[in-house]
Design a protein around this motif. Sequence first.
Motif, PDB file in Angstrom:
ATOM      1  N   GLU A 224       0.839  -1.203   0.000  1.00  0.00           N
ATOM      2  CA  GLU A 224       0.000   0.000   0.000  1.00  0.00           C
ATOM      3  C   GLU A 224       0.871   1.250   0.000  1.00  0.00           C
ATOM      4  O   GLU A 224       1.971   1.262   0.576  1.00  0.00           O
ATOM      5  N   LEU A 225       0.363   2.291  -0.634  1.00  0.00           N
ATOM      6  CA  LEU A 225       1.051   3.569  -0.646  1.00  0.00           C
ATOM      7  C   LEU A 225       0.828   4.304   0.669  1.00  0.00           C
ATOM      8  O   LEU A 225      -0.230   4.193   1.290  1.00  0.00           O
ATOM      9  N   VAL A 226       1.837   5.062   1.075  1.00  0.00           N
ATOM     10  CA  VAL A 226       1.753   5.899   2.279  1.00  0.00           C
ATOM     11  C   VAL A 226       2.200   7.301   1.895  1.00  0.00           C
ATOM     12  O   VAL A 226       3.287   7.489   1.332  1.00  0.00           O
ATOM     13  N   ILE A 227       1.373   8.288   2.209  1.00  0.00           N
ATOM     14  CA  ILE A 227       1.688   9.681   1.932  1.00  0.00           C
ATOM     15  C   ILE A 227       2.483  10.253   3.094  1.00  0.00           C
ATOM     16  O   ILE A 227       2.053  10.193   4.243  1.00  0.00           O
ATOM     17  N   VAL A 228       3.656  10.811   2.790  1.00  0.00           N
ATOM     18  CA  VAL A 228       4.526  11.401   3.813  1.00  0.00           C
ATOM     19  C   VAL A 228       4.693  12.890   3.506  1.00  0.00           C
ATOM     20  O   VAL A 228       5.092  13.263   2.401  1.00  0.00           O
ATOM     21  N   ASP A 229       4.389  13.708   4.509  1.00  0.00           N
ATOM     22  CA  ASP A 229       4.504  15.157   4.354  1.00  0.00           C
ATOM     23  C   ASP A 229       5.447  15.678   5.435  1.00  0.00           C
ATOM     24  O   ASP A 229       5.204  15.479   6.632  1.00  0.00           O
ATOM     25  N   TYR A 230       6.538  16.330   5.031  1.00  0.00           N
ATOM     26  CA  TYR A 230       7.490  16.880   5.993  1.00  0.00           C
ATOM     27  C   TYR A 230       6.968  18.213   6.543  1.00  0.00           C
ATOM     28  O   TYR A 230       6.444  19.046   5.800  1.00  0.00           O
ATOM     29  N   LYS A 231       7.158  18.417   7.838  1.00  0.00           N
ATOM     30  CA  LYS A 231       6.764  19.669   8.471  1.00  0.00           C
ATOM     31  C   LYS A 231       7.923  20.203   9.325  1.00  0.00           C
ATOM     32  O   LYS A 231       8.595  19.432  10.015  1.00  0.00           O
ATOM     33  N   THR A 232       8.130  21.518   9.273  1.00  0.00           N
ATOM     34  CA  THR A 232       9.200  22.143  10.049  1.00  0.00           C
ATOM     35  C   THR A 232       8.681  23.316  10.879  1.00  0.00           C
ATOM     36  O   THR A 232       9.465  24.124  11.361  1.00  0.00           O
ATOM     37  N   GLY A 233       7.370  23.416  11.041  1.00  0.00           N
ATOM     38  CA  GLY A 233       6.771  24.546  11.748  1.00  0.00           C
ATOM     39  C   GLY A 233       7.057  24.540  13.241  1.00  0.00           C
ATOM     40  O   GLY A 233       7.570  23.567  13.808  1.00  0.00           O
ATOM     41  N   ARG A 234       6.675  25.636  13.886  1.00  0.00           N
ATOM     42  CA  ARG A 234       7.008  25.829  15.288  1.00  0.00           C
ATOM     43  C   ARG A 234       6.155  24.997  16.236  1.00  0.00           C
ATOM     44  O   ARG A 234       6.503  24.817  17.399  1.00  0.00           O
ATOM     45  N   HIS A 235       5.007  24.487  15.764  1.00  0.00           N
ATOM     46  CA  HIS A 235       4.087  23.763  16.638  1.00  0.00           C
ATOM     47  C   HIS A 235       4.134  22.264  16.352  1.00  0.00           C
ATOM     48  O   HIS A 235       4.163  21.836  15.197  1.00  0.00           O
TER      49      HIS A 235
ATOM     50  N   HIS B 121      -4.382   4.589   1.924  1.00  0.00           N
ATOM     51  CA  HIS B 121      -5.244   5.087   2.987  1.00  0.00           C
ATOM     52  C   HIS B 121      -4.463   5.797   4.093  1.00  0.00           C
ATOM     53  O   HIS B 121      -5.023   6.647   4.792  1.00  0.00           O
ATOM     54  N   ARG B 122      -3.196   5.472   4.243  1.00  0.00           N
ATOM     55  CA  ARG B 122      -2.416   6.003   5.351  1.00  0.00           C
ATOM     56  C   ARG B 122      -1.717   7.301   4.956  1.00  0.00           C
ATOM     57  O   ARG B 122      -1.077   7.384   3.908  1.00  0.00           O
ATOM     58  N   VAL B 123      -1.850   8.301   5.830  1.00  0.00           N
ATOM     59  CA  VAL B 123      -1.166   9.582   5.625  1.00  0.00           C
ATOM     60  C   VAL B 123      -0.372   9.907   6.885  1.00  0.00           C
ATOM     61  O   VAL B 123      -0.804   9.604   8.000  1.00  0.00           O
ATOM     62  N   GLU B 124       0.791  10.543   6.695  1.00  0.00           N
ATOM     63  CA  GLU B 124       1.675  10.826   7.827  1.00  0.00           C
ATOM     64  C   GLU B 124       2.247  12.232   7.731  1.00  0.00           C
ATOM     65  O   GLU B 124       2.669  12.681   6.663  1.00  0.00           O
ATOM     66  N   LEU B 125       2.259  12.918   8.862  1.00  0.00           N
ATOM     67  CA  LEU B 125       2.942  14.198   9.000  1.00  0.00           C
ATOM     68  C   LEU B 125       4.216  13.964   9.804  1.00  0.00           C
ATOM     69  O   LEU B 125       4.151  13.536  10.959  1.00  0.00           O
ATOM     70  N   HIS B 126       5.364  14.221   9.215  1.00  0.00           N
ATOM     71  CA  HIS B 126       6.648  14.026   9.884  1.00  0.00           C
ATOM     72  C   HIS B 126       7.166  15.391  10.338  1.00  0.00           C
ATOM     73  O   HIS B 126       7.602  16.198   9.509  1.00  0.00           O
ATOM     74  N   HIS B 127       7.087  15.641  11.646  1.00  0.00           N
ATOM     75  CA  HIS B 127       7.503  16.932  12.207  1.00  0.00           C
ATOM     76  C   HIS B 127       8.961  16.832  12.625  1.00  0.00           C
ATOM     77  O   HIS B 127       9.293  16.272  13.666  1.00  0.00           O
ATOM     78  N   LEU B 128       9.847  17.374  11.804  1.00  0.00           N
ATOM     79  CA  LEU B 128      11.279  17.197  12.042  1.00  0.00           C
ATOM     80  C   LEU B 128      11.780  17.851  13.329  1.00  0.00           C
ATOM     81  O   LEU B 128      12.668  17.289  13.981  1.00  0.00           O
ATOM     82  N   PRO B 129      11.287  19.018  13.732  1.00  0.00           N
ATOM     83  CA  PRO B 129      11.818  19.619  14.966  1.00  0.00           C
ATOM     84  C   PRO B 129      11.625  18.752  16.202  1.00  0.00           C
ATOM     85  O   PRO B 129      12.461  18.769  17.117  1.00  0.00           O
ATOM     86  N   THR B 130      10.526  17.982  16.257  1.00  0.00           N
ATOM     87  CA  THR B 130      10.284  17.136  17.434  1.00  0.00           C
ATOM     88  C   THR B 130      10.562  15.663  17.161  1.00  0.00           C
ATOM     89  O   THR B 130      10.643  14.868  18.104  1.00  0.00           O
ATOM     90  N   GLY B 131      10.672  15.281  15.897  1.00  0.00           N
ATOM     91  CA  GLY B 131      10.830  13.875  15.559  1.00  0.00           C
ATOM     92  C   GLY B 131       9.536  13.082  15.644  1.00  0.00           C
ATOM     93  O   GLY B 131       9.552  11.855  15.491  1.00  0.00           O
ATOM     94  N   GLU B 132       8.403  13.758  15.874  1.00  0.00           N
ATOM     95  CA  GLU B 132       7.122  13.071  16.016  1.00  0.00           C
ATOM     96  C   GLU B 132       6.490  12.832  14.641  1.00  0.00           C
ATOM     97  O   GLU B 132       6.678  13.614  13.701  1.00  0.00           O
ATOM     98  N   VAL B 133       5.725  11.739  14.548  1.00  0.00           N
ATOM     99  CA  VAL B 133       4.990  11.404  13.332  1.00  0.00           C
ATOM    100  C   VAL B 133       3.514  11.281  13.679  1.00  0.00           C
ATOM    101  O   VAL B 133       3.133  10.462  14.514  1.00  0.00           O
ATOM    102  N   ALA B 134       2.692  12.120  13.058  1.00  0.00           N
ATOM    103  CA  ALA B 134       1.241  12.062  13.247  1.00  0.00           C
ATOM    104  C   ALA B 134       0.650  11.243  12.102  1.00  0.00           C
ATOM    105  O   ALA B 134       0.891  11.545  10.929  1.00  0.00           O
ATOM    106  N   VAL B 135      -0.124  10.215  12.443  1.00  0.00           N
ATOM    107  CA  VAL B 135      -0.596   9.226  11.466  1.00  0.00           C
ATOM    108  C   VAL B 135      -2.120   9.176  11.463  1.00  0.00           C
ATOM    109  O   VAL B 135      -2.755   9.271  12.519  1.00  0.00           O
ATOM    110  N   TRP B 136      -2.683   8.999  10.261  1.00  0.00           N
ATOM    111  CA  TRP B 136      -4.113   8.730  10.165  1.00  0.00           C
ATOM    112  C   TRP B 136      -4.357   7.720   9.053  1.00  0.00           C
ATOM    113  O   TRP B 136      -3.755   7.799   7.991  1.00  0.00           O
ATOM    114  N   GLU B 137      -5.242   6.763   9.343  1.00  0.00           N
ATOM    115  CA  GLU B 137      -5.675   5.780   8.351  1.00  0.00           C
ATOM    116  C   GLU B 137      -7.058   6.168   7.859  1.00  0.00           C
ATOM    117  O   GLU B 137      -8.039   6.064   8.594  1.00  0.00           O
ATOM    118  N   HIS B 138      -7.128   6.628   6.619  1.00  0.00           N
ATOM    119  CA  HIS B 138      -8.415   7.045   6.069  1.00  0.00           C
ATOM    120  C   HIS B 138      -9.270   5.844   5.697  1.00  0.00           C
ATOM    121  O   HIS B 138      -8.767   4.776   5.330  1.00  0.00           O
TER     122      HIS B 138
END
Length: 279
Positions: free
Chosen positions: A151-162, A191-208
């Motif tokens: 399955e495909l997984v969408i990965v979006d990099y984020k560098t924002g302050r929050h 179905h799976r999408v991910e936000l990769h927040h580089l400043p914190t190293g956290e990954v926010a995941v949702w399965e649509h």
Amino acid sequence: MQEQLGFDFGAQPRKLVRVTPAKLATWTDCPRRFRMAYLDRPTPPRGGAWAHSTLGAVVHNALKALFDLPADRRSPEQAVALLHRQWKDDGFRDAEQAARYRDRAVVWVRDYVAELDTSVDPIGVERWVSTPTSKIVAEGRVDRIDLRDGELVIVDYKTGRHALTVDDARGSQALALYALAARRTLRKPCHRVELHHLPTGEVAVWEHTEESLGRHVARAEEAADELALAGDTLAAGGDRDVLFPPRTGRRCGWCDFRRSCPEGQQAAPALEPWALLAP
């Protein structure tokens, strides 16, 4: 006879509205900014560079360049070298501030790549994807598309302050449209999408689910109907200020078209180009 049978060969098929997530978001945030960005010709002058945008672009470009390398060269050290090569000082207060945030970005990229399995090639990096629905053609460029367990997984990099949460991933119209467009373009389920927040190293995941994707499409189609009608009415001689009113608020402080919008100037004070950097 043909008309009696319900055929209308004179009717023209409705033209699908081409939209990107950025276009839809701009319309939702402020119709006037949408008009200035996408319809006005010549385009009104934009403001200068923003430091937080420069920071994000450099990190994105470094990670793209990393995956352009052979797998055996995709090391954290190589990622850092690419970031230095991509670096720009645009929008920062001075060289000292730029150097400080460059050092932060070095840590973000080094630590992020150290946790990645870079031996696996993504199925797409900065990949343009597109899909039609009943009313729109949704398209855009995805930071990264992985293939995991078929399955495909969408990965979006984020560098924002929050820091980001599951709600951010679930509520992102952009990620939902990318998932639909990726599976049509690449002919695999997604179905799976991910936000990769580089400043914190956290990954926010949702399965649509199909239902949650459908809700995002419905909202996108509604917005596309509105912006297309406003654009057509403007072209027919409609009042641009009525069709594309300003939607003022805090965002006016960092709007690229602030100098051309008196209402925006009154709504919020102008921010310095480095004001949106994390403290």
